[in-house]
Write a protein that holds these residues in place. Structure first.
Motif, PDB file in Angstrom:
ATOM      1  N   UNK A 200     -16.113   2.694  18.166  1.00 56.78           N
ATOM      2  CA  UNK A 200     -15.034   1.793  17.739  1.00 56.78           C
ATOM      3  C   UNK A 200     -13.672   2.307  18.210  1.00 56.78           C
ATOM      4  N   UNK A 201     -13.511   3.633  18.153  1.00 52.80           N
ATOM      5  CA  UNK A 201     -12.249   4.202  18.633  1.00 52.80           C
ATOM      6  C   UNK A 201     -12.064   3.925  20.118  1.00 52.80           C
ATOM      7  N   UNK A 202     -13.130   4.048  20.902  1.00 49.68           N
ATOM      8  CA  UNK A 202     -13.041   3.750  22.321  1.00 49.68           C
ATOM      9  C   UNK A 202     -12.730   2.269  22.548  1.00 49.68           C
ATOM     10  N   UNK A 203     -13.376   1.402  21.739  1.00 41.44           N
ATOM     11  CA  UNK A 203     -13.109  -0.035  21.885  1.00 41.44           C
ATOM     12  C   UNK A 203     -11.666  -0.360  21.526  1.00 41.44           C
ATOM     13  N   UNK A 204     -11.131   0.301  20.504  1.00 41.91           N
ATOM     14  CA  UNK A 204      -9.734   0.050  20.123  1.00 41.91           C
ATOM     15  C   UNK A 204      -8.775   0.449  21.231  1.00 41.91           C
ATOM     16  N   UNK A 205      -9.076   1.549  21.905  1.00 40.61           N
ATOM     17  CA  UNK A 205      -8.223   1.966  23.016  1.00 40.61           C
ATOM     18  C   UNK A 205      -8.233   0.927  24.133  1.00 40.61           C
ATOM     19  N   UNK A 206      -9.401   0.371  24.419  1.00 40.87           N
ATOM     20  CA  UNK A 206      -9.497  -0.653  25.476  1.00 40.87           C
ATOM     21  C   UNK A 206      -8.737  -1.896  25.072  1.00 40.87           C
ATOM     22  N   UNK A 207      -8.903  -2.347  23.805  1.00 37.45           N
ATOM     23  CA  UNK A 207      -8.213  -3.549  23.344  1.00 37.45           C
ATOM     24  C   UNK A 207      -6.700  -3.345  23.308  1.00 37.45           C
TER      25      UNK A 207
END
Length: 255
Positions: A200-207
């Motif tokens: 989720x942390x990686x996805x938040x960085x992408x978003x």
């Protein structure tokens, strides 16, 4: 007439002596021969001739003996009472010592196996007794083999068959196993949450690098919710959408 009767008696005595002097030993048998009470030699297999009245022979079976060790009451290291039975496999490798060194070697081996089984298992806890049978079998076999070597006996294997527990201990073990499974389930669930948080942390960085992707995620979420035919849809409204409206009305309010 008397001469004929005497000759017949002599022949009869000779036949009886010859019959008592002959012995036939099978392939798996050996004869321990004593001459005037002293050990002479080991004979067999085949035809063995003995001197009647001077030599005596004791038959010894060289085949593998399978002996059941009766159920033994064992107190484990953690003070749990259990009943254990086993099977002992051994054979005679030295007939001379098996006859001379011990009286009734079968009974002696059985009694030694019972005491050794209790002594070895009493040094271990219940969990080890249930989970490490192969190692315990090997320990008992080595001890018995060393002690029976002077008797001319070779212990080849020991197998623990059954370990009987009372009902109270069985229920306690069942509760312990259930608690252990619950512990593993919680650990696995926690590890899954940890891995999910990384993703989720990686996805938040992408978003965060592509704000438009967040709007697409909102639309996809609406699609998923609408597929369930719900009458009420809760949809989060991003602040950046209403931001221009708030900036427009804030100066008016101050005025």
């Amino acid at each position: 007439m008397l001469v004929g009767g005497g000759l017949g008696l002599v022949v009869f005595v000779l036949v009886v002596l010859l019959a008592s002097a002959l012995r036939v030993l099978r392939e798996y048998e050996r004869g321990v021969v004593f001459q005037l009470g002293r050990f002479w030699k080991v004979k067999g297999p085949g035809l063995v001739v003995l001197i009647p009245g001077i030599q005596q022979m004791v038959r010894v079976d060289l085949r593998m003996v399978v002996m059941a060790i009766p159920s033994q009451d064992v107190i484990t290291r953690d003070n749990v009472s259990v009943k254990v039975n086993a099977v002992l496999y051994f054979r005679v490798v030295d007939p001379e010592r098996a006859v001379i060194q011990v009286e009734r070697f079968l009974e002696a081996t059985s009694q030694l196996a019972q005491t050794t089984l209790r002594a070895v298992l009493g040094k271990h806890e219940l969990d080890g007794l249930l989970a490490e049978r192969e190692r315990l079998n090997l320990d008992v076999q080595k001890i018995l083999d060393a002690q029976t070597d002077t008797w001319g006996i070779k212990v080849t294997n020991v197998e623990i068959k059954d370990v009987d527990l009372d009902d109270t201990m069985v229920r306690a073990i069942a509760r312990q196993a259930e608690a252990e499974r619950e512990r593993r389930a919680k650990v696995i669930h926690a590890e899954g949450e940890l891995q999910a948080s990384y993703k989720l942390a990686e996805a938040a960085e992408v978003l965060a690098r592509q704000p438009q992707a967040l709007q697409l995620r909102y639309l996809e979420t609406l699609t998923v919710i609408a597929a369930d035919k719900n009458s009420t849809i809760v949809f989060p409204l991003p602040l950046d959408i209403i931001g221009p409206l708030m900036r427009r009305f804030v100066p008016t309010a101050e005025a």
